[in-house]
Design a protein around this motif. Structure first.
Motif, short mmCIF file in Angstrom:
data_model
loop_
_atom_site.label_atom_id
_atom_site.label_comp_id
_atom_site.label_asym_id
_atom_site.label_seq_id
_atom_site.Cartn_x
_atom_site.Cartn_y
_atom_site.Cartn_z
N HIS A 34 15.10 -17.66 22.48
CA HIS A 34 14.66 -17.02 23.72
C HIS A 34 13.68 -17.96 24.41
N TRP A 37 12.95 -15.29 29.39
CA TRP A 37 13.47 -13.92 29.37
C TRP A 37 14.09 -13.52 30.71
N LEU A 40 17.65 -15.17 30.66
CA LEU A 40 18.46 -14.88 29.48
C LEU A 40 19.62 -13.92 29.73
N GLY A 50 15.40 -9.01 32.52
CA GLY A 50 14.80 -9.77 31.43
C GLY A 50 13.81 -8.96 30.62
N LYS A 51 13.06 -8.11 31.29
CA LYS A 51 12.07 -7.30 30.60
C LYS A 51 12.75 -6.33 29.63
N CYS A 53 15.62 -6.77 28.16
CA CYS A 53 16.13 -7.56 27.04
C CYS A 53 15.01 -7.92 26.07
N ARG A 54 13.86 -8.33 26.63
CA ARG A 54 12.72 -8.69 25.78
C ARG A 54 12.24 -7.50 24.95
N TRP A 57 14.73 -6.64 22.19
CA TRP A 57 14.67 -7.60 21.09
C TRP A 57 13.42 -7.37 20.23
#
Length: 88
Positions: A34, A37, A40, A50-51, A53-54, A57
């Motif tokens: 990563h 983000w 990604l 992105g937030k 996804c972060r 994860w």
């Protein structure tokens, strides 16, 4: 009452993650890591921000992410540190 849309005005998907999305995110991060983000989701083939996804994860998919109740040792440590340090 009307049900809210599952896609916002920017075309980003909202709501619960599917197993397929989890697998795409997991596979991409395990292969490339990563690094950014915000970019990604585009490269991983996800229509999420992105937030999102972060957070997915870090809180659910990351190996070693601990979930569930505290162990007895962890509870004792929290109580001991609260007694020493207070609420600060």
């Amino acid at each position: 009452m009307v049900r809210p849309p599952s896609v916002d005005s920017n075309g980003m998907k909202k709501g619960a993650w599917s197993e397929e999305e989890d697998n795409k995110l997991r596979a991409y991060i395990q292969r490339y890591g990563h690094w950014n983000w915000r970019l990604l989701p585009k490269y991983a083939g996800l229509s999420r921000c992105g937030k999102s996804c972060r957070l997915r994860w870090v809180n659910y998919l990351k190996p070693g992410a601990k979930r569930g109740n505290f162990s007895k040792q962890e509870e004792d440590l929290v109580i001991e540190l609260q007694a020493q340090l207070g609420n600060k």
